[in-house]
Motif scaffolding. Structure first.
Motif, PDB file in Angstrom:
ATOM      1  N   GLU A   1      -2.019   4.190   3.714  1.00 44.25           N
ATOM      2  CA  GLU A   1      -3.117   3.451   3.096  1.00 44.25           C
ATOM      3  C   GLU A   1      -3.074   2.002   3.576  1.00 44.25           C
TER       4      GLU A   1
ATOM      5  N   THR B   1      -6.208  -0.393  -0.729  1.00 43.51           N
ATOM      6  CA  THR B   1      -5.498  -0.655  -1.973  1.00 43.51           C
ATOM      7  C   THR B   1      -6.283  -1.602  -2.870  1.00 43.51           C
TER       8      THR B   1
ATOM      9  N   ASP C   1       7.637   4.086   6.356  1.00 41.79           N
ATOM     10  CA  ASP C   1       8.052   4.551   5.038  1.00 41.79           C
ATOM     11  C   ASP C   1       9.181   3.660   4.525  1.00 41.79           C
TER      12      ASP C   1
ATOM     13  N   PRO D   1       0.823  -1.210   0.000  1.00 40.89           N
ATOM     14  CA  PRO D   1       0.000   0.000   0.000  1.00 40.89           C
ATOM     15  C   PRO D   1       0.862   1.267   0.000  1.00 40.89           C
ATOM     16  N   ARG D   2       0.247   2.364  -0.391  1.00 40.79           N
ATOM     17  CA  ARG D   2       0.909   3.649  -0.210  1.00 40.79           C
ATOM     18  C   ARG D   2       1.046   3.930   1.289  1.00 40.79           C
ATOM     19  N   LEU D   3       1.999   4.768   1.641  1.00 42.82           N
ATOM     20  CA  LEU D   3       2.134   5.203   3.022  1.00 42.82           C
ATOM     21  C   LEU D   3       0.829   5.867   3.459  1.00 42.82           C
TER      22      LEU D   3
ATOM     23  N   ARG E   1       3.663  -1.179  -9.877  1.00 42.86           N
ATOM     24  CA  ARG E   1       3.472  -0.051  -8.963  1.00 42.86           C
ATOM     25  C   ARG E   1       3.938  -0.416  -7.553  1.00 42.86           C
TER      26      ARG E   1
ATOM     27  N   ARG F   1       6.765   1.323  -5.207  1.00 34.37           N
ATOM     28  CA  ARG F   1       6.505   1.781  -3.845  1.00 34.37           C
ATOM     29  C   ARG F   1       7.482   1.148  -2.859  1.00 34.37           C
TER      30      ARG F   1
END
Length: 253
Positions: free
Chosen positions: A115, A120, A185, A111-113, A211, A215
């Motif tokens: 999220e 996701t 992160d 997932p994005r930071l 993607r 990430r």
């Protein structure tokens, strides 16, 4: 057993799986690697199926798994994670920065930071919302057992599918881990990272895997012509890919 590889490997499974899922891969690696090979279990899965884990958080899980790795006497390990393990691996590397020398994400959801995995993935059929991954069948109208079949069965024999779904139906990834936003992160994790793409994956399409690799900060990407359960369908090829990724990461240091 060949002693060409001396790396230690630690394996972390994804949702509705347990450490049991790595058995074929570990058997393949044992013929090429003299290091210690350890498969972990998330609470609620594998050897921890009977353990209540409704309210556990990602940080707590990481602390527990790190203790198990240390108890096994393992140091300087390659951490390999599959699928939903992509949200747990950052916590392991963050809490024990000297314990892992390399992170390898195998068709893993990252997932994005800020999220969660659930955010996701989304909650509907793939293609309805391009901002989320979506599912190969509609989870709202599909029986959970058939949803697992749609996600996990491609690329496997009928015998393997029957065995796999029986095992998967007994493992329960804690929902708290699926809805907790990623708070580590990966840019701050100063170890090499690699990503293994499965080109025929019915859950995480290759474009999304690309993607996720970005990430994760994966400097290396390797692609296998396999579906999501690559450790079952292609254990030898996956073992070779893990060793190649490890060699490449070491050469870059």
């Amino acid at each position: 057993m060949s002693t060409g590889c001396e790396n230690n490997f630690v394996f972390l499974h994804g949702g509705n799986h347990g450490g049991w899922c790595w058995a074929r891969l570990i058997e393949s690696l044992q013929h090429q690697c003299s290091g210690t090979l350890l498969a972990l279990d998330i609470p609620g899965c594998g050897k921890k199926r009977a353990r209540p884990a409704e309210n556990i958080c990602l940080s707590q899980v990481a602390s527990e798994l790190i203790a198990e790795v240390r108890q096994a006497g393992i140091e300087d390990a390659v951490l390999v994670g599959h699928s939903m393990a992509g949200v747990v691996m950052p916590y392991l590397a963050d809490q024990a920065p000297g314990l892992f020398s390399h992170l390898i994400f195998v068709t893993a959801c990252v997932p994005r930071l800020g999220e969660s995995v659930m955010q996701t993935m989304g909650s509907g059929l793939r293609g309805l919302d391009p901002a989320v991954v979506g599912y190969p069948v509609d989870p709202a109208t599909t029986d959970p057992f058939e949803l697992m079949r749609a996600m996990f069965a491609p690329g496997l024999s009928d015998e393997d599918v029957q065995w796999l779904l029986q095992e998967c139906s007994q493992d329960s990834w804690p929902m708290s881990l699926a809805v907790e936003p990623l708070a580590v992160d990966l840019c701050n994790i100063r170890v090499p990272k690699s990503y293994i793409v499965t080109a025929a994956d019915p859950i995480l399409p290759p474009a999304w895997q690309g993607r996720f690799a970005e990430r994760a900060g994966a400097a290396n990407q390797l692609t296998l012509d396999a579906a999501h359960e690559v450790f079952l369908s292609h254990p030898v090829a996956l073992a070779d890919a893990l060793l190649r990724a490890t060699d490449q990461a070491q050469a870059m240091q």
